[in-house]
Write a protein that holds these residues in place. Sequence first.
Motif, short mmCIF file in Angstrom:
data_model
loop_
_atom_site.label_atom_id
_atom_site.label_comp_id
_atom_site.label_asym_id
_atom_site.label_seq_id
_atom_site.Cartn_x
_atom_site.Cartn_y
_atom_site.Cartn_z
N UNK A 1 0.67 -1.21 -0.14
CA UNK A 1 0.29 0.09 0.01
C UNK A 1 0.51 1.14 0.20
N UNK A 2 0.77 2.59 -1.00
CA UNK A 2 1.51 3.23 -1.32
C UNK A 2 1.09 4.18 -0.03
N UNK A 3 2.09 5.03 0.49
CA UNK A 3 1.85 6.04 1.22
C UNK A 3 0.69 7.24 0.07
N UNK A 4 -0.57 7.81 1.08
CA UNK A 4 -1.03 8.26 -0.08
C UNK A 4 -1.55 9.41 0.82
N UNK A 5 -1.59 10.90 -0.23
CA UNK A 5 -1.44 12.19 0.40
C UNK A 5 -3.33 12.81 0.37
N UNK A 6 -3.42 13.78 1.05
CA UNK A 6 -4.43 14.26 0.96
C UNK A 6 -4.25 15.81 0.57
N UNK A 7 -4.89 16.44 -0.45
CA UNK A 7 -4.70 17.73 -1.59
C UNK A 7 -5.87 18.18 -1.79
N UNK A 8 -5.48 19.66 -1.05
CA UNK A 8 -6.61 20.06 -1.34
C UNK A 8 -6.14 21.17 -2.41
N UNK A 9 -6.78 22.03 -3.23
CA UNK A 9 -6.90 22.44 -4.45
C UNK A 9 -6.87 23.70 -4.72
N UNK A 10 -7.15 24.50 -4.86
CA UNK A 10 -7.95 26.18 -4.78
C UNK A 10 -8.79 25.56 -6.48
N UNK A 11 -10.05 26.83 -6.80
CA UNK A 11 -10.03 25.83 -7.74
C UNK A 11 -11.50 27.43 -7.80
N UNK A 12 -10.61 28.21 -9.03
CA UNK A 12 -11.85 29.45 -9.16
C UNK A 12 -11.42 30.05 -10.82
N UNK A 29 -1.78 9.02 -4.39
CA UNK A 29 0.15 8.62 -4.04
C UNK A 29 0.97 10.36 -4.98
N UNK A 30 2.17 10.16 -3.60
CA UNK A 30 3.09 11.09 -3.70
C UNK A 30 4.19 10.60 -4.07
N UNK A 31 4.77 10.11 -3.53
CA UNK A 31 6.01 9.08 -2.54
C UNK A 31 6.61 10.04 -3.70
N UNK A 32 7.92 10.17 -4.03
CA UNK A 32 9.05 10.62 -4.87
C UNK A 32 7.92 11.35 -6.68
N UNK A 33 7.57 12.09 -5.84
CA UNK A 33 6.50 12.74 -6.65
C UNK A 33 7.42 14.12 -6.83
N UNK A 34 7.10 15.08 -7.79
CA UNK A 34 7.26 16.36 -7.61
C UNK A 34 5.24 17.00 -8.01
N UNK A 35 5.26 17.99 -7.07
CA UNK A 35 4.07 18.74 -6.91
C UNK A 35 3.40 19.43 -8.18
N UNK A 36 3.84 19.48 -9.21
CA UNK A 36 3.27 19.44 -11.05
C UNK A 36 2.95 17.91 -11.36
N UNK A 37 4.05 16.24 -10.42
CA UNK A 37 3.05 15.13 -10.93
C UNK A 37 2.07 15.40 -10.45
N UNK A 38 2.25 15.66 -8.96
CA UNK A 38 1.60 14.71 -8.42
C UNK A 38 -0.56 15.81 -8.72
N UNK A 77 9.72 21.17 -9.14
CA UNK A 77 10.80 21.34 -8.68
C UNK A 77 10.40 21.14 -6.71
N UNK A 78 9.82 21.23 -6.46
CA UNK A 78 8.76 20.60 -4.94
C UNK A 78 8.98 18.91 -4.74
N UNK A 79 9.22 18.82 -3.55
CA UNK A 79 8.42 16.98 -3.78
C UNK A 79 7.01 17.30 -2.82
N UNK A 80 6.52 16.78 -3.49
CA UNK A 80 5.72 16.71 -3.30
C UNK A 80 4.99 16.28 -1.46
N UNK A 81 4.11 16.63 -0.70
CA UNK A 81 4.10 16.19 0.92
C UNK A 81 2.62 15.42 1.10
#
Length: 111
Positions: A1-12, A29-38, A77-81
């Motif tokens: 089971x991969x580590x999984x993230x909760x991602x809140x995205x601004x919508x407007x 899934x966010x491990x080893x991904x950039x924010x852009x990849x997520x 360039x930013x690692x996903x959290x």
Amino acid sequence: MPDLATVKVFRYDPSRDTQARYETFEGVPYRDRSVLEVIHLICEERDPTIAFREGCDNGTCTGCAMVVNGEPVLACQQAAEKEMVIEPHPKFKIIKDLVIDFDELRERPEI
Ligand code: FES
């Protein structure tokens, strides 16, 4: 089971919405991904309507400038959290969601 993230995205969408909102995506899934990849992953698998800029993917074009957990970053360039709130850069007019108007930079270079 991969580590999984909760991602809140601004919508407007200024052409349609009276106010901004946040959309939450759980179990991303966010491990080893950039924010852009997520963001790509969310668009491919959950919601293809999120607007964001793609670019060089190597940190040189600045097209992916946005704010993650309150800090301005280049999303490629930013690692996903594990917990992320992703917002557009606050110094620019919002075109839609995470897409900002870079034309303002030419008109107001002091930004
Ligand atoms: S996509 Fe060019 S700096 Fe991130």
